[in-house]
Write a protein that holds these residues in place. Structure first.
Motif, PDB file in Angstrom:
ATOM      1  N   HIS A  45      27.383  74.193  48.989  1.00 20.03           N
ATOM      2  CA  HIS A  45      26.076  73.837  48.440  1.00 20.03           C
ATOM      3  C   HIS A  45      25.262  75.107  48.242  1.00 20.03           C
ATOM      4  O   HIS A  45      25.395  76.071  48.994  1.00 20.03           O
ATOM      5  N   SER A  46      24.422  75.069  47.236  1.00 15.53           N
ATOM      6  CA  SER A  46      23.703  76.292  46.849  1.00 15.53           C
ATOM      7  C   SER A  46      22.415  76.513  47.611  1.00 15.53           C
ATOM      8  O   SER A  46      21.878  77.614  47.596  1.00 15.53           O
ATOM      9  N   GLU A  47      21.911  75.499  48.297  1.00  9.76           N
ATOM     10  CA  GLU A  47      20.666  75.685  49.036  1.00  9.76           C
ATOM     11  C   GLU A  47      20.565  74.668  50.159  1.00  9.76           C
ATOM     12  O   GLU A  47      21.206  73.612  50.149  1.00  9.76           O
ATOM     13  N   MET A  48      19.724  75.056  51.120  1.00 11.01           N
ATOM     14  CA  MET A  48      19.453  74.148  52.241  1.00 11.01           C
ATOM     15  C   MET A  48      18.096  73.511  52.003  1.00 11.01           C
ATOM     16  O   MET A  48      17.138  74.176  51.604  1.00 11.01           O
ATOM     17  N   GLN A  61      19.153  71.631  58.573  1.00 11.11           N
ATOM     18  CA  GLN A  61      18.856  70.657  57.535  1.00 11.11           C
ATOM     19  C   GLN A  61      20.112  70.368  56.696  1.00 11.11           C
ATOM     20  O   GLN A  61      21.090  71.104  56.712  1.00 11.11           O
ATOM     21  N   ASN A  62      20.044  69.288  55.941  1.00  9.68           N
ATOM     22  CA  ASN A  62      21.085  69.002  54.971  1.00  9.68           C
ATOM     23  C   ASN A  62      20.941  69.922  53.765  1.00  9.68           C
ATOM     24  O   ASN A  62      19.941  70.632  53.623  1.00  9.68           O
ATOM     25  N   CYS A  63      21.923  69.894  52.876  1.00  7.65           N
ATOM     26  CA  CYS A  63      21.979  70.836  51.759  1.00  7.65           C
ATOM     27  C   CYS A  63      21.959  70.112  50.429  1.00  7.65           C
ATOM     28  O   CYS A  63      22.180  68.904  50.352  1.00  7.65           O
ATOM     29  N   ALA A  64      21.713  70.885  49.374  1.00  5.87           N
ATOM     30  CA  ALA A  64      21.688  70.335  48.012  1.00  5.87           C
ATOM     31  C   ALA A  64      22.364  71.322  47.075  1.00  5.87           C
ATOM     32  O   ALA A  64      22.557  72.489  47.411  1.00  5.87           O
ATOM     33  N   GLY A  65      22.698  70.854  45.886  1.00  8.75           N
ATOM     34  CA  GLY A  65      23.290  71.716  44.866  1.00  8.75           C
ATOM     35  C   GLY A  65      24.774  71.915  45.090  1.00  8.75           C
ATOM     36  O   GLY A  65      25.217  73.011  45.455  1.00  8.75           O
ATOM     37  N   PHE A  66      25.548  70.866  44.845  1.00  7.75           N
ATOM     38  CA  PHE A  66      26.993  70.936  45.042  1.00  7.75           C
ATOM     39  C   PHE A  66      27.597  71.918  44.026  1.00  7.75           C
ATOM     40  O   PHE A  66      27.446  71.759  42.816  1.00  7.75           O
ATOM     41  N   TYR A 100      33.844  75.311  56.894  1.00 13.50           N
ATOM     42  CA  TYR A 100      32.434  74.973  57.079  1.00 13.50           C
ATOM     43  C   TYR A 100      31.640  75.357  55.846  1.00 13.50           C
ATOM     44  O   TYR A 100      31.956  76.312  55.144  1.00 13.50           O
ATOM     45  N   ASP A 101      30.587  74.595  55.610  1.00 17.43           N
ATOM     46  CA  ASP A 101      29.678  74.846  54.491  1.00 17.43           C
ATOM     47  C   ASP A 101      28.505  75.690  54.992  1.00 17.43           C
ATOM     48  O   ASP A 101      27.799  75.295  55.914  1.00 17.43           O
ATOM     49  N   THR A 102      28.321  76.859  54.373  1.00 23.81           N
ATOM     50  CA  THR A 102      27.203  77.725  54.790  1.00 23.81           C
ATOM     51  C   THR A 102      25.927  77.422  54.021  1.00 23.81           C
ATOM     52  O   THR A 102      24.855  77.922  54.390  1.00 23.81           O
ATOM     53  N   SER A 380      21.295  66.074  45.942  1.00 22.40           N
ATOM     54  CA  SER A 380      21.256  66.508  47.344  1.00 22.40           C
ATOM     55  C   SER A 380      22.027  65.511  48.197  1.00 22.40           C
ATOM     56  O   SER A 380      22.321  64.403  47.763  1.00 22.40           O
ATOM     57  N   GLN A 381      22.350  65.925  49.396  1.00 23.07           N
ATOM     58  CA  GLN A 381      23.053  65.028  50.300  1.00 23.07           C
ATOM     59  C   GLN A 381      22.186  63.814  50.636  1.00 23.07           C
ATOM     60  O   GLN A 381      22.690  62.698  50.796  1.00 23.07           O
ATOM     61  N   ASP A 382      20.901  64.024  50.692  1.00 23.92           N
ATOM     62  CA  ASP A 382      20.006  62.883  50.982  1.00 23.92           C
ATOM     63  C   ASP A 382      20.017  61.883  49.836  1.00 23.92           C
ATOM     64  O   ASP A 382      19.982  60.666  50.052  1.00 23.92           O
TER      65      ASP A 382
END
Length: 927
Positions: A45-48, A61-66, A100-102, A380-382
């Motif tokens: 993901h490109s951002e948190m 937090q969860n992330c967004a931008g797959f 893992y996703d950074t 986003s994941q949400d």
């Protein structure tokens, strides 16, 4: 040994959310068990996602931008591990993985790194604090990643605590080559040093020197900008502006700074080349804004986005201009493409990334290709949690294959294979099914020696932990209405040059030069740069090269000086020209004229010789000193005329030495002979007893001539030995070289001329005393005239010679030599020739006797008068004598004696007429 245990917490957002973290295992994005486990760190993901304000609780937090491209890298790692497990490479030992996703965040990457450091089989994920980790067995043996250099730097410092090998397929920051700060870091790509050097080389080769740079404001962007700045300076490329964009899309100032960067690009009209060091999602935002503002430039892409399909499919991307990028070299990925085609058959239980991707396919299925891609990236994941109920199975076979960036896939597979080969080296004599068979630091030492076969080539890590595999130079071209990313050339880091597959590819490269991106116009050959008040060296004025300087290329910083004094260049010259050699050549009209005069003189000398030879026994010839003396004088005149030849044509050492010596000795011989003649004449016609006695002592013809000439020979010999004349190149004329004879010693030259002048002066004195000789035989008078001509010529010569410059300087000396030589020759011989030819009646013995008799009679009368003046003391006697003299009678009054015709009076005695004739005969015989 005492130790402290750290627990790896998992902070939750909510208990009913799919992507929330219930325990430490929920933190893993994809995993598979194995005898030896390899960790993976990828920014899937490109951002948190961040709260409105700064966080006040330590919650991940969860992330967004797959990110499809990085998701493909995780699949490449999984595919490589599965391929190795299905091969005989490790002989029954299986590899497992934990990926893992950074989220492109250092904070989240550090949490993953702590997980890697936790002790093997620790149920609580504890990290022991120890003073010595030599026998410590962590959860994993090696790490693949991370996706960005900034993250790799932070993770590598943490992994270095236990010397866990970290092999990144993407992080290219130059600083990561420092083995002191990052001892366990490796990468399967070249360092940014090679990329920035290649970029600067491309820009320089294309003739651009005024460019802009845009980079992300993080460690990777700043380091890349710094490295590029050094390389640009080395290639005389100036950076007109630098724009730094926030590293995180969640930054509130991001869009404002993008607008400012676009405004800067539009404002700088002379900047037509922009270098971009940014992540893909940053470039996406920048290009969308640039398309809105109709920006058309040449964009130089870094390896982060040079092959990004997501960017190449932006609508109207062609309006941005030309995009040239540097991508990692790729290999055969056909097996990976097959793996992707069968990916929908894979279970998603142990791969949350794949599960999320399938969910995204379901949510965005109704959209076209580009919008579908943007939909996936923007969810986003949400958001996905709200649509999880609507999830249904949809698979698009073409989408993943269409988004493959071969360089990243290839480098990821290389990273896994490098680790696998290092494990193989450790497992030769160990049971590697036991996780404690070896430690990470032992694997690190093995990794340094690993050799991997790639496309039938053996490659290995260099001492800095890098693989110098080179770059593909990529050109974005519109083909059939779609933007295609093609390979234009290859860049060889070792040679530092571009390699083209064919002429068509090279032509594409050369077409880039048609675009101008310079602060100033190019300086043409013949010009050079003159730096203005601008701080940039690329902003300059073009000025002409000064005289004797040239430039043969465009944009020269300075003009080259002509290599030596034999070349010259006019103002605004592109080359140097050989200077013209100047000297008094045979073909010069003035030289021809002087040669004709010399030739005429030689003819005259020969003619006189013939005349004198034919009239050998005549009184005129005998009175001239005889044939021998005449021949010697004429021969010396001949040599003087001959010496003028050595003043003409290109000077040589021989000519320079010969001309002055020949002239000086010949002239001294000539004057010496004439001096003897003057003495002889004076001796013959002098009536002063004292003078006659002196002249008889001095008059030694042969010794005198030999001595006088010998002195000149001695002077010339010393001159030629100690300060010999030589050929000199005179460069005082701007466009020519004047070849001239340097006399070696002006003093010696002056002594030689001074000696001739001294002889001439003595000769002049003696000749002057005998100037009242018989009218038809007044040789002394003509010798006097000849010496006067000589003196006048050489007195005039001195100032003229001193002020004359150029190739006609030898002509000045030739002229004075000819004048003095002609003067003496003509005054000495032409009157005699005139008598011989035109007054033959006077050239007889009787005529000469009569002339001398008459002269002797007159001379005797003059002497008698002088004697009367001395003997008569009283005024009365002087009066009587005066009256008697006036009456011209034959008488003797007192002590006065009168001269009568036919008589000669010597010492008060009257000689008879026949005695005067006798004396005349003696005079004749003496001369």
């Amino acid at each position: 040994m005492a130790f402290v245990t750290f627990l790896i917490p998992c902070f939750v957002i909510g208990t009913d959310i799919v992507f929330s973290c219930q325990n430490t295992d929920d933190f893993v994005g994809a995993s598979s068990p194995g005898d030896i486990v390899i960790g993976g760190l990828f920014a899937v993901h490109s951002e948190m996602l961040r709260p409105e304000e700064y966080p006040i609780k330590p919650v991940i937090q969860n992330c967004a931008g797959f990110e499809i491209q990085i998701f493909l890298q995780t699949l490449a790692m999984i595919h490589a591990i599965e391929t190795i497990n299905n091969s005989t490479l490790l002989s029954g030992v299986t590899l497992g993985y934990e990926i893992y996703d950074t989220c492109a965040e250092v904070t989240k990457a550090m949490a993953s790194a702590l997980r890697f450091l936790s002790k093997f089989n620790s149920s609580e994920g504890a990290v022991e604090f120890k003073c010595n980790y030599s026998d410590y067995i962590p959860r994993i043996k090696a790490v693949v990643g991370a996706s960005y250099s900034e993250v790799s730097m932070a993770v590598s410092r943490l992994l270095a605590l236990q010397l866990i090998p970290q092999v990144s397929p993407v992080s290219s920051a130059e600083i990561l080559s420092d083995k002191i700060r990052f001892p366990s870091f490796f990468r399967t790509i070249p360092s940014d040093f090679h990329q920035t050097r290649a970029m600067a080389h491309l820009i320089c080769e294309s003739g651009w020197n005024w460019i802009g740079v845009i980079a992300t404001d993080d460690d990777n962007g700043r380091l890349a900008l710094e490295s590029f700045g050094v390389q640009a300076m080395a290639n005389n490329v100036c950076i007109a502006f630098k724009e730094m964009l926030p590293a995180y899309l969640s930054d509130n100032t991001f869009h404002t700074k993008v607008d400012h960067a676009i405004e800067k690009i539009v404002k700088e009209t002379r900047v037509n080349v922009i270098v971009v060091f940014m992540r893909q999602f940053h470039v996406l935002k920048l290009f969308k804004k640039a398309i809105e503002r109709n920006v058309n430039k040449i964009w130089i892409a870094s390896d982060n986005w040079s092959s990004a399909v997501k960017i190449s499919t932006i609508p109207n991307i062609r309006q941005l201009g030309t995009i040239v990028g540097f991508g990692f070299k790729s290999g055969d990925i056909s097996t990976f493409q097959d793996f992707l085609r069968n990916l929908h058959e894979k279970p998603t239980d142990n791969n949350k990334f794949l599960d999320e991707y399938i969910t995204l396919l379901s949510v965005c299925a109704h959209l076209e290709y580009y919008d579908f891609q943007m939909c996936i990236s923007n969810q986003s994941q949400d958001d996905l949690l709200q649509n999880v109920e609507k999830k249904y199975q949809i698979w698009r076979d073409d989408f993943l294959n269409a988004n493959i960036e071969p360089g990243f896939i290839h480098s990821t597979a290389l990273a896994v294979y490098a680790i696998a080969h290092a494990i193989k080296g450790q497992c030769k004599d160990r049971n590697c099914k036991d996780p404690s068979a070896f430690t990470p630091w032992e694997l690190l030492e093995e990794l340094k020696k690993v050799t991997v076969i790639d496309d039938d080539k053996e490659i290995k890590f260099d001492p800095n932990g890098d693989l110098s595999t080179g770059y593909d130079v990529l050109l974005w071209k519109e083909i059939d209405g779609h933007m295609e990313i093609t390979t234009m050339a290859e860049y060889d880091p070792e040679k530092g040059d571009f390699i083209f597959e064919n002429e068509e590819k090279k032509k594409e490269f050369l077409d880039l030069k048609k675009v101008q991106s310079t602060c100033s116009q190019h300086c043409r050959p013949g010009q050079m740069k003159k730096v203005t008040e601008s701080p940039h060296t690329c902003c300059y004025e073009c000025v002409y090269c000064p005289e004797n300087h040239y430039s043969n290329q465009t944009d020269m910083d300075y003009c080259y000086r002509c290599s030596n004094k034999t070349y010259w260049a006019p103002i605004n010259s592109t080359t140097c020209y050989r200077k013209t050699i100047h000297f008094l050549a045979w073909s010069d009209w003035f030289a021809v004229f002087l040669l004709l005069l010399s030739a005429f003189g030689v003819v005259l000398v020969l003619s006189i010789s013939v005349i004198f030879t034919k009239n050998l026994n005549t009184p005129v010839v005998k009175a001239s000193g005889g044939l021998t003396v005449c021949y010697i004088i004429l021969f010396s005149h001949f040599l003087i005329f001959l010496s003028t030849i050595f003043f003409i044509d290109e000077p040589t050492e021989f000519k320079c030495k010969t001309r002055q010596a020949l002239f000086g000795i010949s002239f001294a011989l000539c004057i010496s002979c004439i001096l003897i003649k003057s003495l002889k004449i004076l001796l013959a016609f002098s009536f002063d007893p004292k003078l006659q006695n002196f002249l008889k002592c001095v008059y030694k013809p042969v010794p005198t001539v030999v001595t006088c000439t010998g002195i000149q020979v001695t002077i010339c010999t010393f001159w030629l030995i100690f300060r010999t004349p030589f050929v000199k190149q005179n460069f005082s004329i701007p466009r020519a070289i004047l070849l001239e004879c340097n006399e070696g010693s002006i003093v010696a030259f002056g002594i030689m001329l001074g000696y001739i002048a001294a002889l001439a002066f003595i000769c002049f004195i003696f000749a002057f005393k005998g100037r009242k000789l018989p009218e038809n035989y007044n040789e002394a008078k003509f010798i006097t005239f000849g010496m006067l001509i000589y003196f006048i010529a050489w007195i005039v010569f001195i100032p003229v010679y001193a002020t004359t410059f150029g190739k006609y300087l030898p002509a000045v000396e030739i002229i004075v030599v000819l004048i003095s030589n002609y003067g003496i020759l003509c005054c000495t011989f032409l009157p005699k020739c005139y008598i011989i030819i035109y007054k033959q009646e006077t050239n007889t013995k009787s005529a000469f006797l009569k002339m001398i008799y008459t002269y002797s009679s007159k001379s005797a009368g003059s002497v008698a008068v002088s004697q009367i003046s001395l003997d008569s003391k009283s005024s009365s006697s002087r009066a009587t004598i005066s009256d008697s003299c006036k009456s011209e009678r034959n008488s003797v009054n007192g002590n006065c004696h009168f001269q009568v015709p036919g008589q000669r009076l010597i010492k008060g005695k009257v000689l008879p007429k026949n005695s005067a004739r006798t004396m005349a005969r003696k005079r004749l015989s003496s001369i």
